[in-house]
Design a protein around this motif. Structure first.
Motif, PDB file in Angstrom:
ATOM      1  N   GLY A  19     -16.161   4.074   2.130  1.00  0.00           N
ATOM      2  CA  GLY A  19     -15.467   3.074   2.934  1.00  0.00           C
ATOM      3  C   GLY A  19     -14.047   2.899   2.441  1.00  0.00           C
ATOM      4  O   GLY A  19     -13.780   3.081   1.248  1.00  0.00           O
ATOM      5  N   VAL A  20     -13.156   2.573   3.366  1.00  0.00           N
ATOM      6  CA  VAL A  20     -11.743   2.368   3.040  1.00  0.00           C
ATOM      7  C   VAL A  20     -11.237   1.155   3.818  1.00  0.00           C
ATOM      8  O   VAL A  20     -11.577   0.988   4.997  1.00  0.00           O
ATOM      9  N   GLU A  21     -10.433   0.341   3.159  1.00  0.00           N
ATOM     10  CA  GLU A  21      -9.832  -0.816   3.806  1.00  0.00           C
ATOM     11  C   GLU A  21      -8.337  -0.866   3.512  1.00  0.00           C
ATOM     12  O   GLU A  21      -7.902  -0.474   2.424  1.00  0.00           O
ATOM     13  N   ILE A  22      -7.581  -1.404   4.441  1.00  0.00           N
ATOM     14  CA  ILE A  22      -6.161  -1.690   4.226  1.00  0.00           C
ATOM     15  C   ILE A  22      -6.006  -3.212   4.276  1.00  0.00           C
ATOM     16  O   ILE A  22      -6.509  -3.861   5.208  1.00  0.00           O
ATOM     17  N   GLY A  32      -8.758  -5.760   5.366  1.00  0.00           N
ATOM     18  CA  GLY A  32      -9.831  -4.860   5.753  1.00  0.00           C
ATOM     19  C   GLY A  32     -10.894  -5.520   6.603  1.00  0.00           C
ATOM     20  O   GLY A  32     -10.578  -6.192   7.592  1.00  0.00           O
ATOM     21  N   PHE A  33     -12.155  -5.329   6.221  1.00  0.00           N
ATOM     22  CA  PHE A  33     -13.262  -5.863   7.023  1.00  0.00           C
ATOM     23  C   PHE A  33     -13.208  -7.380   7.144  1.00  0.00           C
ATOM     24  O   PHE A  33     -13.675  -7.949   8.142  1.00  0.00           O
ATOM     25  N   ARG A  35      -8.189  -0.320  -0.490  1.00  0.00           N
ATOM     26  CA  ARG A  35      -9.425  -0.509  -1.251  1.00  0.00           C
ATOM     27  C   ARG A  35     -10.446   0.522  -0.793  1.00  0.00           C
ATOM     28  O   ARG A  35     -10.516   0.821   0.407  1.00  0.00           O
ATOM     29  N   PHE A  36     -11.190   1.078  -1.724  1.00  0.00           N
ATOM     30  CA  PHE A  36     -12.235   2.011  -1.293  1.00  0.00           C
ATOM     31  C   PHE A  36     -13.501   1.857  -2.118  1.00  0.00           C
ATOM     32  O   PHE A  36     -13.459   1.456  -3.280  1.00  0.00           O
ATOM     33  N   ALA A  40     -10.747  -9.105   7.801  1.00  0.00           N
ATOM     34  CA  ALA A  40      -9.833  -9.472   8.881  1.00  0.00           C
ATOM     35  C   ALA A  40     -10.575  -9.746  10.177  1.00  0.00           C
ATOM     36  O   ALA A  40     -10.111 -10.507  11.038  1.00  0.00           O
ATOM     37  N   ALA A  41     -11.756  -9.126  10.337  1.00  0.00           N
ATOM     38  CA  ALA A  41     -12.517  -9.307  11.575  1.00  0.00           C
ATOM     39  C   ALA A  41     -12.874 -10.773  11.797  1.00  0.00           C
ATOM     40  O   ALA A  41     -12.965 -11.239  12.938  1.00  0.00           O
ATOM     41  N   ALA A  82      -1.913  -7.939   6.088  1.00  0.00           N
ATOM     42  CA  ALA A  82      -1.793  -6.593   6.670  1.00  0.00           C
ATOM     43  C   ALA A  82      -1.830  -5.496   5.613  1.00  0.00           C
ATOM     44  O   ALA A  82      -1.935  -4.318   5.949  1.00  0.00           O
ATOM     45  N   GLY A  83      -1.719  -5.870   4.334  1.00  0.00           N
ATOM     46  CA  GLY A  83      -1.710  -4.837   3.301  1.00  0.00           C
ATOM     47  C   GLY A  83      -0.483  -3.956   3.383  1.00  0.00           C
ATOM     48  O   GLY A  83      -0.513  -2.778   2.997  1.00  0.00           O
TER      49      GLY A  83
END
Lengths: 357, 357, 357, 357
Positions: B242-245, B248-249, B294-295, B251-252, B278-279
């Protein structure tokens, strides 16, 4: 380079802005002799098109797709397929506010900074309208994959409201405006989103896309991994901030013995896996299990609520975005996620054939 | 194509297997006249190299990097830079078990299925040793970026133990074997991982990589997005799921007004942002804020605990993986994540220069 | 990007300088399960290696090729194949003259202008030694093509002395140091080149490469044409200034009825062509006839005769290039042209499989 | 992959068939803030368009180019530029003969063999109409290059009639229907081509394209050479069978001292070259001198004279191609060659900026 293209052997290049005369894509590398009609593509276009419920933008676009090249007498010829969707409802309006001010959370500032110019009408190139071209391309990709590969997307979360997976019934997905597999959450999401919409706000969402029937062996070990290509593909969709394969971030908390999907003898030479924590991909290559991808969409930054910002001269001001917008742009992300899955799989199917004969 | 390459203008191609004579990479497109020495690269190599604590594999590798081309009298010449790391500690051993059986959760099955052959010694191409080449390339990429760009990676989670961000002190990162910014969790992680190791098990991890000093304007609108390239880059690292900027998740679950980082007038023409959900990336393009990625790394699938599996003839059996393995391969993922960040940024810096002069 | 790579599915990236420790290449995309040994590659290396006659550079290089990755137990594994050739005879010498002066007709000036630095030792990256890596890659490409495809190169012209095609006997090619199919010209070329060599001068050459047994259907209509890829490939060889397919420039003077190769019914579904003006390629795609490519090599610009030039400070001076050089570098271009033909065909074979299944 | 694209940072993807609704291209990577109007592009389109003299096809096409995206308020925005040219004069006719028979020398047979299908109407994708998209792209490329770069193409040979270079006056090029720099040959070519046309035959041609004002330093040492990219670009034009840079094939007959262009001190730091045998490129990189490329076009294979062939079932027959065709398709190759030169130079200008800042 790939500023506006993705894929290698099944290569899609998109073009167009929200309020230009049209948008579209060119698909290069599609195999020949595949039967395809505009009507088949239109089925997918219709799933994505705006104005279908009060939870998506009220812009009225027929999103009618034209095949300009690459198909002859109903079959692909192996030459590039040019697809075009004309923009119809570019409502005449005053763009004064977004013309001179940057919407926080939006691409306005970065486009202006990078290029020194931006087509501010409806967001220009950064508009979610660009995804119409992807959905059209996905329609061709599905034909390349054939009927044995099924791709299904759905919402698992809107704002902070997550589905109850114990209630999931995937035959329910097409029966509600949220593509929800949990019929029990539909009423809750309806009330919730209505409140968000009336408040001039927006929320994010999480979308899951599953492909079944994908043969084992697609992908590659290191940089042409099936999972890295899927991550890239999903992250190119507007507003996406995270991508997971299989258990994704949850896998970090697992032990090795829990996470590793055990294998048993199966039928016709295919193993049976006891679980699918891996989401159908190991070492960058498909296992033959369902490919499971999940991505998070942030809330639309075009909202009615006023926000502090600066204008293009650097002066402090505030902005309110009037006009037609999605309270949850993630809803229309479902057909787009499906299309990206289809395109990535089609590309890898052709790449696999190329290297492995 | 990019089965073993990534980047466009700063293009890295890696090669090599765990137990072959050597591994390495070729960097094509590096600007000329950059001063670089093997010693500078070795600093990064040493951060990644195995055998530095009891929580990483006990394989003893000097991971000494040789510059075979592209550098003349201490400066890059603009021609391809070939870097090579010889494999030294390919311990002679009996590979019988992994030769004929598939480790659940590992690439054994998919490589065999795709190619009909695999170098089973130490995992061959799927070994985390391949990341040594990435770290070497990252060393060159940092030189391209220059001193104003700082890249820092650290662990935020091991197994189910998450750091307490209120205690975070980023100057602590290099003071513990986990690159933890939270000194308060080091003892807990030590005890936890010792138990995991003794149990012959493994756990996953979450790694965060932050780049500061990145100018606004890097990236591109649609498929050459900075965030999609980062997502791809991180997902190519072994075991990443998994990867996030930015948020990430998470933000949903936010509303549009919370998620959108407000802007105020700043110094020297640069805006000041009130937050960085927003990273550091909007519309695929850097904002000038910190780039935050992030991963998630899954637990190593090579574990001592026996697991059900099949052999290459499809017969049911079980497997135990003896030998030297990381109880938490995510720890060594920190310098690799930093290297990938550096390579992606260097590529986008050159791409930006190319299009924007 | 492709500054130092060529091909797409069979992708070769070369690296290395004339007087660095080694040079080599990475081949990405080679199909698995192909049997290959260093000895097989060495056969091709030996054809190209210097010092074999008094008409090629007297540098002594064993050009021994090492396989560093991608081959396991004698078979390709589908992972990148890294090939390395160590430089042995980097004769210690005073580079003073070419260090500070630009050889007219050489890359000295353009490298210095582009990069502000150059590895002047033996020409650095611009040395014909780079072609050793191509020949090694070509050895792998030939294995991908299989035994049914035969590739044969030969000289048709040295300086202004052209072979007499009425005397051509292709079984003679390996019987003389010029790979001449015309045994009647060997004595003439010998005397001619000896005079050129003794005069401290050099001359150019024309090389023809023919591939037989290539199936119809390789290539693509527009920019991935087989002929445009061959033209590019040959033009990347040092000193090449022209490329022709089939009748090439002579075709301009023909009429349509003469040039168009008539077709008759053949055996096993394959047509029989009455001629091969097209050189085996129509519309960018192979016809099944012999693929015929011809390229012109200019005379070596490193010559003993003094020439006017400037130094790196722009001052007027003159230069004489002492040392070991080929009076006709085109001679060693024969195995290189063959290798490039093999690589392009292997790439197109895989591409064809990819798109056409 | 590049089946229908060329260039890297200035990347052009073309699409469309002779008798489909339209054809066009997408240009990805064009820098922002370049002023461009449809009228400026139309100037170049008009040079190429058919029906301008009795020596080019009598098809009547306005070749009016539409800008569908990437230009806002008269300036490029950095996003993809989509250009479309509608097909107007797809004369209704009976395609019976070319539908079932293969024209010798034409792509009919190879397309059918490769794809199992072909759009036979007017040659489909293999029609020279595809070059209209290239000319449009070339118009954008010229804007990227700016006014200091001048690109000029002209015919030097039609059939076996070669210009007398001692009479060349480049200001004459636009004063005759053959873009001949030799006014003395115009009458001869007119009579010659009239005879060819009346005989239902065709002839080939040689075209030279010269770019002046190109800065030194564009290109790259090995596979991204300026000359190899030009060779590829020209060879992708329909019917081209040979490409030369500078002296080209003639260079083979020269000695090293004649061929190497001597250098003298020049003005403003630029050297003065005593000659330009190299055609402005050394070691793959521009010298600052004129870039000189020459290519040979074979005679049109669509001719009235009957030729032996087979039909799609393999039966022997003969074919006559009726309809509108160019007796010398090379004439219209002049603006196409110029466009390709412009696109390659624009791409390399951006690549140079990318790597060299």
């Amino acid at each position: 380079m790939s500023h506006n293209s993705f894929g290698h052997l099944f290569r899609v290049t998109t073009w167009g802005e929200s309020h230009g005369p049209a948008l579209g894509c060119v698909i290069d590398g599609c195999p020949p002799l595949i039967e395809v009609t505009p009507e088949e593509l239109q089925v997918w276009m219709d799933r994505r098109k705006p104005g279908q419920s009060r939870f998506t933008t009220q812009r009225k676009e027929p999103d009618s797709v034209k095949i300009l090249s690459g198909v002859f007498e109903g079959k692909t010829t192996g030459t590039p397929i040019s697809l075009m969707i004309e923009n119809v409802d570019q409502r005449s309006k005053d763009y004064g506010d977004i013309k001179d001010k940057f919407r926080p959370g939006h691409a306005d500032y970065t486009y202006q900074t990078k290029y020194g110019i931006r087509d501010y009408r409806g967001g220009g190139r950064s508009s979610a309208r660009e995804t119409a071209a992807r959905v059209a391309a996905g329609g061709i990709a599905r034909k390349v994959l054939g009927d044995s590969v099924k791709i299904k997307g759905y919402l698992t979360q809107i704002g902070d409201r997550v589905i109850d997976r114990t209630r999931a019934d995937f035959s329910e997905i097409d029966n509600n405006p949220f593509w929800s597999p949990d019929p029990g959450i539909v009423e809750e999401w309806t009330v919730y989103l209505d409140a968000i919409r009336k408040a001039g706000s927006s929320v994010g969402a999480v979308i899951e896309v599953v492909a079944s029937g994908v043969p084992a062996g697609l992908g590659a070990p290191i940089y042409g991994k099936l999972d890295s290509d899927l991550a890239m593909a999903m992250m190119t969709i507007n507003a996406v901030k995270g991508v997971e394969i299989g258990d994704g971030f949850s896998a970090a908390a697992l032990t090795g013995e829990t996470n590793a999907d055990e294998m048993r003898s199966g039928n016709e030479g295919f193993p049976r896996f006891s679980s699918n924590h891996a989401g159908g991909i190991l070492g960058g290559i498909s296992t033959g299990q369902d490919i499971v991808v999940r991505f998070a969409v942030k809330p639309t930054s075009s909202i009615l609520k006023p926000r502090d910002t600066i204008d293009i001269n650097g002066n402090e001001t505030e902005i309110q975005t009037k006009g037609r917008h999605d309270p949850c742009v993630g809803i229309r992300g479902v057909p787009v996620g499906e299309a990206m899955m289809a395109c990535v799989l089609a590309d890898h199917l052709l790449r696999h054939r190329g290297q492995n004969g």
